[in-house]
Design an enzyme around this catalytic site. Structure first.
Site, short mmCIF file in Angstrom:
data_model
loop_
_atom_site.label_atom_id
_atom_site.label_comp_id
_atom_site.label_asym_id
_atom_site.label_seq_id
_atom_site.Cartn_x
_atom_site.Cartn_y
_atom_site.Cartn_z
N ALA A 193 0.84 -1.19 0.00
CA ALA A 193 0.00 0.00 0.00
C ALA A 193 0.87 1.24 0.00
CB ALA A 193 -0.93 0.01 1.21
N ASP A 194 0.37 2.30 -0.60
CA ASP A 194 1.11 3.57 -0.66
C ASP A 194 0.43 4.55 0.28
OD1 ASP A 194 2.55 5.75 -1.27
OD2 ASP A 194 1.96 5.85 -3.36
#
Length: 194
Positions: A193-194
């Site tokens: 995830a960013d």
């Protein structure tokens, strides 16, 4: 929007390709546009997933849904409504259908049960023929065995298990949009995830 050399505020539904629009701080880009003059800092995270905003100047194409974080620019509308990149992307996501691992598992179980049952039916009919049963008795026996092997409850069982998993997740504040999402999340090894 500028029409007849006058800047007006109009609903985004009235924009057409070729219109000039002004992009300023805090504005949400209402259509796909190409910047003609000026510079803006655009947050396109909801479209591209990029966490950092981008600098956009003359000649840069930007899309409906982007948020102007800084600056001011004049841009020409290139696409509106269903023709925007955001709308096309949303439509692709809505219509995409990938067979879930749960569907594959159900199909595999049903296929294996069917293969085992066909073997059992052939052995049963062969044994009945070996015992010299009349065909009038073998046929109903084979038909009853064929009807008995149809696994009606297997898909319902998998659906019930997914519904119980979704309910448990809802109690934890997670809202799955599809029942298969519960199974897909459980089969993940790595989540980036960013």
């Amino acid at each position: 929007m500028r029409r007849d050399n006058v800047w007006k505020t109009v609903p985004s539904a009235e924009l057409v390709p070729g219109d000039l629009v002004k992009l300023s701080l805090g504005a949400v880009v209402a259509a796909d546009v190409r910047i003609a003059t000026g510079e803006v800092l655009l947050d396109q995270s909801m479209l591209t997933g990029e966490s950092l905003p981008i600098e956009a100047g003359a000649g840069v194409q930007t899309y409906a849904g982007a948020l102007v974080r800084r600056g001011e620019a004049v841009a020409e509308v290139t696409a509106t409504g269903a023709r925007t990149k955001f709308r096309r992307t949303a439509e692709l996501v809505r219509t995409a259908h990938v067979e879930s691992s749960q569907q594959k598992a159900v199909f595999r179980v049903v296929r294996n049960l069917a293969a085992c049952n066909w073997v059992m039916i052939i052995l049963m009919v062969g044994y009945a023929y070996f015992l010299k049963m009349p065909l009038a008795e073998i046929f109903p026996l084979a038909l009853a065995a064929i009807l008995a092997y149809i696994p009606v409850a297997v898909p319902a069982t998998f659906t019930l298990a997914s519904a119980l998993g979704a309910r448990a997740l809802a109690k934890l504040g997670v809202l799955p949009t599809r029942l298969s999402a519960v199974d897909e999340a459980a089969s993940m090894d790595v989540l980036c995830a960013d």
